[in-house]
Design a protein around this motif. Structure first.
Motif, PDB file in Angstrom:
ATOM      1  N   SER A 125       0.829  -1.202   0.000  1.00 21.42           N
ATOM      2  CA  SER A 125       0.000   0.000   0.000  1.00 21.42           C
ATOM      3  C   SER A 125       0.864   1.252   0.000  1.00 21.42           C
ATOM      4  N   GLY A 126       0.285   2.361  -0.430  1.00 17.45           N
ATOM      5  CA  GLY A 126       1.031   3.606  -0.406  1.00 17.45           C
ATOM      6  C   GLY A 126       0.391   4.693  -1.247  1.00 17.45           C
ATOM      7  N   TRP A 127       1.106   5.806  -1.355  1.00 18.55           N
ATOM      8  CA  TRP A 127       0.568   6.988  -2.016  1.00 18.55           C
ATOM      9  C   TRP A 127       0.767   6.934  -3.525  1.00 18.55           C
ATOM     10  N   MET A 128      -0.300   7.231  -4.245  1.00 25.33           N
ATOM     11  CA  MET A 128      -0.267   7.372  -5.693  1.00 25.33           C
ATOM     12  C   MET A 128      -0.854   8.729  -6.057  1.00 25.33           C
ATOM     13  N   TYR A 129      -0.708   9.098  -7.316  1.00 27.17           N
ATOM     14  CA  TYR A 129      -1.326  10.355  -7.740  1.00 27.17           C
ATOM     15  C   TYR A 129      -1.656  10.306  -9.218  1.00 27.17           C
ATOM     16  N   LYS A 130      -2.574  11.168  -9.599  1.00 30.33           N
ATOM     17  CA  LYS A 130      -2.968  11.311 -10.995  1.00 30.33           C
ATOM     18  C   LYS A 130      -2.893  12.784 -11.378  1.00 30.33           C
ATOM     19  N   VAL A 131      -2.530  13.022 -12.612  1.00 29.31           N
ATOM     20  CA  VAL A 131      -2.589  14.357 -13.191  1.00 29.31           C
ATOM     21  C   VAL A 131      -3.478  14.272 -14.419  1.00 29.31           C
ATOM     22  N   GLY A 169      -4.640  25.033 -14.876  1.00 30.73           N
ATOM     23  CA  GLY A 169      -5.866  24.279 -15.116  1.00 30.73           C
ATOM     24  C   GLY A 169      -5.754  22.789 -14.896  1.00 30.73           C
ATOM     25  N   ASP A 170      -4.554  22.278 -14.559  1.00 32.11           N
ATOM     26  CA  ASP A 170      -4.390  20.837 -14.330  1.00 32.11           C
ATOM     27  C   ASP A 170      -5.202  20.376 -13.117  1.00 32.11           C
ATOM     28  N   TYR A 171      -5.527  19.074 -13.124  1.00 31.56           N
ATOM     29  CA  TYR A 171      -6.231  18.434 -12.017  1.00 31.56           C
ATOM     30  C   TYR A 171      -5.313  17.390 -11.400  1.00 31.56           C
ATOM     31  N   LEU A 172      -5.024  17.533 -10.089  1.00 36.05           N
ATOM     32  CA  LEU A 172      -4.145  16.597  -9.394  1.00 36.05           C
ATOM     33  C   LEU A 172      -4.913  15.917  -8.270  1.00 36.05           C
ATOM     34  N   LEU A 173      -4.826  14.604  -8.234  1.00 33.64           N
ATOM     35  CA  LEU A 173      -5.472  13.815  -7.197  1.00 33.64           C
ATOM     36  C   LEU A 173      -4.434  12.907  -6.558  1.00 33.64           C
ATOM     37  N   PHE A 174      -4.151  13.109  -5.266  1.00 36.81           N
ATOM     38  CA  PHE A 174      -3.283  12.227  -4.497  1.00 36.81           C
ATOM     39  C   PHE A 174      -4.175  11.321  -3.657  1.00 36.81           C
ATOM     40  N   PHE A 175      -3.887  10.013  -3.647  1.00 32.58           N
ATOM     41  CA  PHE A 175      -4.733   9.095  -2.893  1.00 32.58           C
ATOM     42  C   PHE A 175      -3.907   7.925  -2.378  1.00 32.58           C
TER      43      PHE A 175
END
Length: 427
Positions: A89-95, A112-118
């Motif tokens: 398990s651990g931290w991932m992200y999307k741009v 305008g970018d969208y960043l999601l860390f989860f």
């Protein structure tokens, strides 16, 4: 599979013009329990910012390894054993809805970018896009009703959370201790492993611990510590006084005793049959306002059939009021739909400088309090002042305005007589 493959491969830094203008990017951070750590919102960063810069701009505590791998956000580290997530398990992200091949420190971002860390349980645990995360957050209230630990907290969570995860957010926000690992079993356990936190949703006892209930915006989760016997409903309520005699200006504290004393929800709602005679606050404090008889009622929030009443008789206080008030528009009245402008002359005869609050209150034909406006002022001893209150009147109904002076909204000690101001129909 190693955690490094989850974050991506470091392919080197991306250089940008250090003199670039600021840009706006959208960011959200979702924790290991699907809790909202940073709700979807716009952040302003430098034009040469990286994804790591955006993450740090959220204000969350962030730990980054020398390699550039994000190792911890808000104290939640990669490879934790909480909830049996384990070493994968651990931290991932999307741009912009895709998983980059770079570490966040090497991933450039643009306006305008969208960043999601989860926090992911494993590499295949890919949350949906920023758009759906943004739409799936709901605001709920977590309320605890124990006598020794009563609180109400607003939390923001994903609507597909277990309710236990939402409760955990409320407890955490309140500073309450709990055992995180118990969530793996679908329950939330107190830190000493002696009691479960159980709940009902929106005051409905039939929702007792229904784990598959989906949350929606505005829900209220009522929590209590459970001894394993389920919900204990309130059977009856008794007041420490059944009747009392007060003088205008007196204050009386009523106490409600709930049976059984270990009921799951011991919250009591208070009301007055005529709040112009005597008002009661949420804790049972009664303030006598004018001569008359009134009934104070305490009703169980859990069981509306469990109630108790106290009859209070208020007698006139013949002691001269410290503030003399005069209605400067006494020969006129207001009509429904008007902006009622009330002008009161207040004379301070108290012998000292006096803090005062002019209250202009609206009551319906049943003497039920509807609304009020308040203006605060200090009047020196022997001086007078013109006090003004402006209220928008309803379009329909039967109402009356009352004007009076208290020392403050908090204490509600009357300093003047009460002036009745009629409201006429606009027909």
């Amino acid at each position: 599979m190693m955690i490094v493959s989850m974050i991506g491969i470091n392919v080197g830094s991306v250089f940008a013009d250090e003199n670039s203008n600021d840009i706006n990017v959208n960011a959200a951070v979702v924790g290991m329990y699907n809790e909202n750590l940073f709700s979807p919102q716009q952040i302003k960063v430098k034009g040469n910012a990286t994804a790591e810069d955006v993450l740090k701009a959220t204000g969350l505590d962030v730990e980054v390894k020398d390699t550039g791998m994000v190792d911890s956000i808000a104290g939640q580290k990669n490879g934790t054993d909480d909830c049996n997530y384990g070493s994968q398990s651990g931290w991932m992200y999307k741009v912009n809805y895709t998983t980059p091949k770079n570490y966040p420190k090497s991933q450039s971002v643009k306006d305008g970018d969208y960043l999601l860390f989860f926090y992911a349980k494993n590499y295949d645990d890919l949350l949906s896009s920023y758009d759906s995360i943004q739409n799936d957050f709901v605001n709920v209230t977590v309320k605890n009703v124990q006598k020794d630990n009563s609180f109400s907290e607003q939390v923001t969570v994903l609507n597909n959370n277990s309710i236990n995860a939402a409760i955990m957010e409320g407890l955490k926000k309140h500073g309450q201790d709990f055992d995180k690992s118990s969530l793996a079993a679908g329950a939330l356990m107190s830190k000493d492993d002696t009691q479960f936190w159980s709940y009902t949703l929106n005051g409905d006892n039939s929702t007792y611990n229904q784990k598959d209930t989906q949350l929606k915006d505005g829900d209220t989760i009522t929590t209590f510590k459970d001894d394993g016997q389920g919900i204990k409903e309130v059977e009856s309520i008794a007041l420490d006084k059944m009747e009392a005699n007060l003088t205008e200006g007196d204050i009386l504290q009523l106490t409600a005793v709930v049976t059984p004393e270990n009921a799951s929800n011991t919250k009591v709602d208070w009301s007055s049959s005529d709040s112009t005679v005597a008002a009661v606050d949420e804790n049972g404090k009664v303030t006598a306002l004018k001569a008359g008889t009134v009934t104070i009622t305490a009703v169980s929030e859990d069981n509306k059939d469990a109630k108790a009443q106290c009859t209070i008789t208020v007698t006139e206080n013949n002691t001269p009021k410290p503030i003399k008030i005069t209605n400067l528009i006494k020969d006129s009245s207001f009509k429904l739909g008007d902006d009622a402008r009330v002008y009161i002359k207040a004379e301070n005869n108290s012998g000292k400088d006096q803090d005062e609050s002019l209250i202009v209150a609206l009551y319906d034909e049943g003497a039920k309090f509807i609304n009020y406006v308040c203006g605060k002022q200090t009047i020196k001893n022997g001086d007078s002042s013109i006090l003004t209150g402006i209220m928008k009147l309803p379009e329909e109904g039967i109402y009356k305005l009352k004007a009076f002076v208290w020392d403050s909204l908090e204490n509600m000690n009357p300093l003047s007589d009460i002036i009745d101001i009629p409201v006429q129909s606009n027909k």
